[in-house]
Enzyme design. Structure first.
Site, mmCIF file in Angstrom:
data_model
loop_
_atom_site.group_PDB
_atom_site.id
_atom_site.type_symbol
_atom_site.label_atom_id
_atom_site.label_comp_id
_atom_site.label_asym_id
_atom_site.label_seq_id
_atom_site.Cartn_x
_atom_site.Cartn_y
_atom_site.Cartn_z
ATOM 1 N N GLU A 70 -3.240 -11.152 -2.038
ATOM 2 C CA GLU A 70 -2.380 -10.042 -2.452
ATOM 3 C C GLU A 70 -2.936 -8.703 -1.991
ATOM 4 O OE1 GLU A 70 -4.324 -11.458 -6.372
ATOM 5 O OE2 GLU A 70 -4.236 -12.093 -4.290
ATOM 6 N N CYS A 99 -7.334 -7.350 -8.403
ATOM 7 C CA CYS A 99 -6.075 -7.299 -7.647
ATOM 8 C C CYS A 99 -4.912 -6.836 -8.512
ATOM 9 C CB CYS A 99 -5.768 -8.645 -7.003
ATOM 10 S SG CYS A 99 -6.876 -9.016 -5.623
#
Length: 143
Positions: A70, A99
Protein backbone atom coordinates in the site's frame (compact mmCIF):
# COMPACT_ATOMS: atom_id res chain seq x y z
CA UNK A 1 -24.66 -10.47 -5.79
CA UNK A 2 -24.72 -6.69 -6.17
CA UNK A 3 -22.51 -4.72 -8.54
CA UNK A 4 -20.23 -3.31 -5.80
CA UNK A 5 -19.54 -6.85 -4.54
CA UNK A 6 -18.62 -7.88 -8.08
CA UNK A 7 -16.21 -4.94 -8.38
CA UNK A 8 -14.72 -5.64 -4.95
CA UNK A 9 -14.08 -9.26 -5.92
CA UNK A 10 -12.54 -8.31 -9.26
CA UNK A 11 -10.23 -5.62 -7.86
CA UNK A 12 -9.16 -7.77 -4.92
CA UNK A 13 -8.42 -10.68 -7.27
CA UNK A 14 -6.31 -8.31 -9.38
CA UNK A 15 -4.47 -7.15 -6.24
CA UNK A 16 -3.67 -10.79 -5.43
CA UNK A 17 -2.30 -11.29 -8.93
CA UNK A 18 -0.25 -8.11 -8.57
CA UNK A 19 1.14 -9.38 -5.25
CA UNK A 20 2.49 -12.44 -7.06
CA UNK A 21 5.02 -10.06 -8.70
CA UNK A 22 6.70 -9.45 -5.34
CA UNK A 23 10.18 -10.86 -4.82
CA UNK A 24 9.46 -11.31 -1.09
CA UNK A 25 9.42 -14.93 0.04
CA UNK A 26 7.64 -14.70 3.41
CA UNK A 27 4.60 -12.76 2.25
CA UNK A 28 3.54 -11.55 -1.18
CA UNK A 29 1.18 -8.59 -0.82
CA UNK A 30 -0.52 -6.67 -3.60
CA UNK A 31 -2.48 -3.41 -3.61
CA UNK A 32 -4.61 -1.42 -6.04
CA UNK A 33 -5.97 2.08 -5.59
CA UNK A 34 -9.24 2.64 -7.42
CA UNK A 35 -11.01 5.94 -7.94
CA UNK A 36 -14.21 6.39 -9.96
CA UNK A 37 -13.90 2.73 -11.08
CA UNK A 38 -10.47 3.44 -12.54
CA UNK A 39 -7.24 1.90 -11.25
CA UNK A 40 -5.01 4.89 -10.50
CA UNK A 41 -2.15 2.99 -8.87
CA UNK A 42 -0.81 -0.41 -7.95
CA UNK A 43 1.90 -1.76 -5.73
CA UNK A 44 3.41 -4.83 -4.16
CA UNK A 45 5.79 -5.27 -1.25
CA UNK A 46 9.45 -5.04 -2.10
CA UNK A 47 12.70 -3.16 -1.78
CA UNK A 48 13.05 0.49 -2.86
CA UNK A 49 14.12 1.33 -6.42
CA UNK A 50 17.80 0.68 -7.01
CA UNK A 51 18.12 -1.97 -4.28
CA UNK A 52 18.56 -5.70 -4.87
CA UNK A 53 15.26 -7.57 -5.10
CA UNK A 54 15.88 -9.56 -1.92
CA UNK A 55 13.38 -8.85 0.86
CA UNK A 56 14.65 -11.20 3.59
CA UNK A 57 18.00 -11.41 5.35
CA UNK A 58 20.01 -14.60 5.87
CA UNK A 59 17.84 -15.44 8.90
CA UNK A 60 14.66 -15.09 6.77
CA UNK A 61 13.53 -11.91 8.52
CA UNK A 62 12.11 -9.13 6.38
CA UNK A 63 14.65 -6.34 5.87
CA UNK A 64 13.64 -3.12 7.63
CA UNK A 65 13.61 -1.06 4.42
CA UNK A 66 11.14 -3.24 2.49
CA UNK A 67 8.18 -1.12 1.43
CA UNK A 68 4.67 -2.45 1.96
CA UNK A 69 2.35 -2.81 -1.03
CA UNK A 70 0.00 0.00 0.00
CA UNK A 71 2.92 2.36 0.66
CA UNK A 72 4.29 1.63 -2.83
CA UNK A 73 0.87 2.29 -4.38
CA UNK A 74 0.40 5.56 -2.45
CA UNK A 75 3.93 6.73 -3.32
CA UNK A 76 3.23 6.11 -7.02
CA UNK A 77 0.18 8.37 -6.81
CA UNK A 78 2.23 11.02 -4.99
CA UNK A 79 4.63 11.20 -7.95
CA UNK A 80 1.80 11.45 -10.51
CA UNK A 81 -0.95 13.92 -11.36
CA UNK A 82 -3.56 11.71 -9.65
CA UNK A 83 -5.00 12.08 -6.15
CA UNK A 84 -6.07 9.41 -3.66
CA UNK A 85 -8.79 11.70 -2.30
CA UNK A 86 -11.97 9.61 -1.96
CA UNK A 87 -10.38 6.47 -3.46
CA UNK A 88 -10.65 2.83 -2.41
CA UNK A 89 -7.59 0.74 -1.55
CA UNK A 90 -7.79 -2.97 -2.33
CA UNK A 91 -5.11 -4.92 -0.51
CA UNK A 92 -4.46 -8.60 0.06
CA UNK A 93 -3.34 -8.15 3.70
CA UNK A 94 -4.87 -5.69 6.18
CA UNK A 95 -2.68 -2.63 6.72
CA UNK A 96 -0.16 -2.30 9.54
CA UNK A 97 -0.05 0.67 11.92
CA UNK A 98 2.49 2.62 9.88
CA UNK A 99 0.72 2.16 6.56
CA UNK A 100 -2.66 3.01 8.08
CA UNK A 101 -1.33 6.52 8.79
CA UNK A 102 -0.31 6.89 5.14
CA UNK A 103 -3.70 5.62 3.98
CA UNK A 104 -5.56 8.13 6.14
CA UNK A 105 -3.31 11.07 5.22
CA UNK A 106 -3.55 10.27 1.50
CA UNK A 107 -7.33 10.75 1.54
CA UNK A 108 -8.31 7.15 0.84
CA UNK A 109 -11.86 6.70 2.17
CA UNK A 110 -12.36 2.93 1.87
CA UNK A 111 -10.09 -0.09 2.39
CA UNK A 112 -11.03 -3.60 1.28
CA UNK A 113 -8.69 -6.40 2.37
CA UNK A 114 -8.63 -10.18 1.86
CA UNK A 115 -6.62 -11.48 4.84
CA UNK A 116 -6.27 -10.07 8.35
CA UNK A 117 -2.75 -9.25 9.56
CA UNK A 118 -1.88 -10.58 13.04
CA UNK A 119 -2.08 -7.04 14.48
CA UNK A 120 -5.31 -5.18 13.66
CA UNK A 121 -4.21 -1.86 15.23
CA UNK A 122 -3.96 -0.35 11.75
CA UNK A 123 -7.54 -1.35 10.94
CA UNK A 124 -8.74 0.05 14.27
CA UNK A 125 -6.93 3.34 13.60
CA UNK A 126 -8.49 3.66 10.14
CA UNK A 127 -11.98 3.04 11.50
CA UNK A 128 -11.41 5.65 14.21
CA UNK A 129 -10.29 8.07 11.47
CA UNK A 130 -13.56 7.51 9.58
CA UNK A 131 -12.19 5.29 6.83
CA UNK A 132 -14.57 2.47 5.83
CA UNK A 133 -12.71 -0.82 6.28
CA UNK A 134 -14.12 -4.10 4.96
CA UNK A 135 -12.82 -7.65 5.19
CA UNK A 136 -13.68 -9.41 1.93
CA UNK A 137 -12.70 -13.06 1.93
CA UNK A 138 -12.38 -14.30 -1.63
CA UNK A 139 -12.69 -17.90 -0.41
CA UNK A 140 -16.11 -17.34 1.17
CA UNK A 141 -17.46 -15.18 -1.64
CA UNK A 142 -16.78 -17.41 -4.60
CA UNK A 143 -19.38 -17.72 -7.36
Amino acid sequence: MNKQTQYDRAYLTMAMTWGDLSYCERKKVGALIVKDRMIISDGYNGTPSGFENVCEDEDHYTKWYVLHAEANAILKVASSTQSCQGATLYITLSPCKECSKLIHQSGIKRVVYATAYKDLSGVDFLKKAGVVVEHFSLEHNSV
